[in-house]
Design an enzyme around this catalytic site. Sequence first.
Site, short mmCIF file in Angstrom:
data_model
loop_
_atom_site.label_atom_id
_atom_site.label_comp_id
_atom_site.label_asym_id
_atom_site.label_seq_id
_atom_site.Cartn_x
_atom_site.Cartn_y
_atom_site.Cartn_z
N HIS A 63 0.86 -1.18 0.00
CA HIS A 63 0.00 0.00 0.00
C HIS A 63 0.90 1.24 0.00
O HIS A 63 2.13 1.13 0.08
CB HIS A 63 -0.94 -0.01 1.20
CG HIS A 63 -0.26 0.10 2.53
ND1 HIS A 63 0.56 -0.88 3.04
CD2 HIS A 63 -0.28 1.09 3.48
CE1 HIS A 63 1.01 -0.52 4.23
NE2 HIS A 63 0.53 0.68 4.52
N HIS A 65 1.31 4.00 2.06
CA HIS A 65 1.77 4.78 3.19
C HIS A 65 3.30 4.87 3.08
O HIS A 65 3.95 3.92 2.63
CB HIS A 65 1.35 4.17 4.52
CG HIS A 65 -0.09 4.47 4.87
ND1 HIS A 65 -0.87 3.63 5.65
CD2 HIS A 65 -0.88 5.53 4.56
CE1 HIS A 65 -2.07 4.17 5.80
NE2 HIS A 65 -2.11 5.30 5.15
N ASP A 67 6.00 4.65 4.86
CA ASP A 67 6.98 3.70 5.37
C ASP A 67 7.04 2.42 4.54
O ASP A 67 7.89 1.57 4.77
CB ASP A 67 6.71 3.38 6.84
CG ASP A 67 5.28 2.96 7.13
OD1 ASP A 67 4.36 3.48 6.49
OD2 ASP A 67 5.08 2.10 8.02
N HIS A 68 6.15 2.29 3.58
CA HIS A 68 6.14 1.11 2.72
C HIS A 68 6.50 1.42 1.27
O HIS A 68 6.55 0.49 0.47
CB HIS A 68 4.76 0.45 2.77
CG HIS A 68 4.38 -0.05 4.13
ND1 HIS A 68 4.52 -1.36 4.52
CD2 HIS A 68 3.89 0.62 5.22
CE1 HIS A 68 4.13 -1.50 5.77
NE2 HIS A 68 3.74 -0.31 6.22
N HIS A 141 -7.10 -2.37 6.00
CA HIS A 141 -6.33 -1.24 6.50
C HIS A 141 -7.12 0.04 6.21
O HIS A 141 -8.25 -0.01 5.75
CB HIS A 141 -4.94 -1.23 5.85
CG HIS A 141 -3.94 -0.35 6.52
ND1 HIS A 141 -3.84 -0.24 7.89
CD2 HIS A 141 -2.99 0.48 6.00
CE1 HIS A 141 -2.87 0.61 8.19
NE2 HIS A 141 -2.34 1.07 7.07
N ASP A 208 0.29 -4.01 6.98
CA ASP A 208 -0.70 -3.25 7.74
C ASP A 208 -2.14 -3.73 7.53
O ASP A 208 -2.71 -3.57 6.44
CB ASP A 208 -0.60 -1.78 7.36
CG ASP A 208 0.78 -1.21 7.63
OD1 ASP A 208 1.72 -1.99 7.75
OD2 ASP A 208 0.91 0.02 7.69
N HIS A 266 7.75 -4.67 11.68
CA HIS A 266 6.96 -3.43 11.61
C HIS A 266 6.58 -2.97 13.02
O HIS A 266 5.42 -2.83 13.38
CB HIS A 266 5.70 -3.67 10.76
CG HIS A 266 4.99 -2.41 10.35
ND1 HIS A 266 4.09 -1.76 11.16
CD2 HIS A 266 5.04 -1.68 9.22
CE1 HIS A 266 3.61 -0.69 10.54
NE2 HIS A 266 4.18 -0.62 9.35
#
Length: 304
Positions: A63, A65, A67-68, A141, A208, A266
């Site tokens: 996805h 976000h 941090d990914h 999520h 997530d 994570h």
Amino acid sequence: MSVRELVVLGTGSQAPSRTRNHNGYLLRWDGEGLLFDPGEGTQRQLIFAGVPATAITRICVTHFHGDHCLGVPGIIQRLSLDRVPHPVVAHYPVAGAEYFARLRGACAFAEHADLREHPIDREGVIATGEFGELSARWLDHRIDTVGYRLVEPDGRRMLPDALAAHGVTGPDIGRLRRDGALTVGGRRVLLDDVSVPRRGQCFAFVMDTRLCDAVFTLADGADLLVIESTFLSEHVDLAAEYGHLTAAQAGRVAAECGVRTLVLTHFSQRYTDADRFAAEAGEEFGGDIVVAADLTRVPVPPRR
């Protein structure tokens, strides 16, 4: 010699810390290198891990976000800088196509790499090859998020003693494996006579999400499950609010799905004692548990 291992590049969550980079996980699977969720700094982490960009064959984003995915520009540019000779396929939720386009063109560079985008618009198998089948499932999520599952086809394990007893040697072994039967010295030999079934290996990647049916579908029978455990149970309400799992929930998934090795990752930066994650997951799951740390390697367990 084939290699099947997880190279952990980053294990943090929304904010990196002194000891945990943003996410990043490279699955080395024979000739394939699947890079999952390259967060900020992934390009440099690959250098620390001693892994060249040429090892990457697929980029799999769960996805969008930060941090990914904030490491996507650096990875794409490194593929071109190093003139990676093979095509690299990028998988991501189709709802994030605009974000991927922005990341791909984040700044000026000479794009030499053959990067092929394959957005995910439905559940199921998204790629096949010698490695087996790569599939995706929708997770629960706050934005569109997918989990990934790689399954090797079932095969056969040849039995040396049985081969010798039936006089099957050299190139005839390959022919027997391919055709299922062979005549040796006037006698018909079947593949079943000299081999036993060999279950294909399975890898699952779950980031997530709240607990949902897809988590269990992805993890079912996995030899190696990489799963987020952002929170401990004392913050279970926060986990539900922000669409994440606790270590105990990750352990429950592993136990119910017959996982062999559980990799927790994570982690929220609010926790300083990583052993607490293993202890909490261990109350639910009695198998092998790895609390991931940056730059560690986790082998796919040997075949049963």
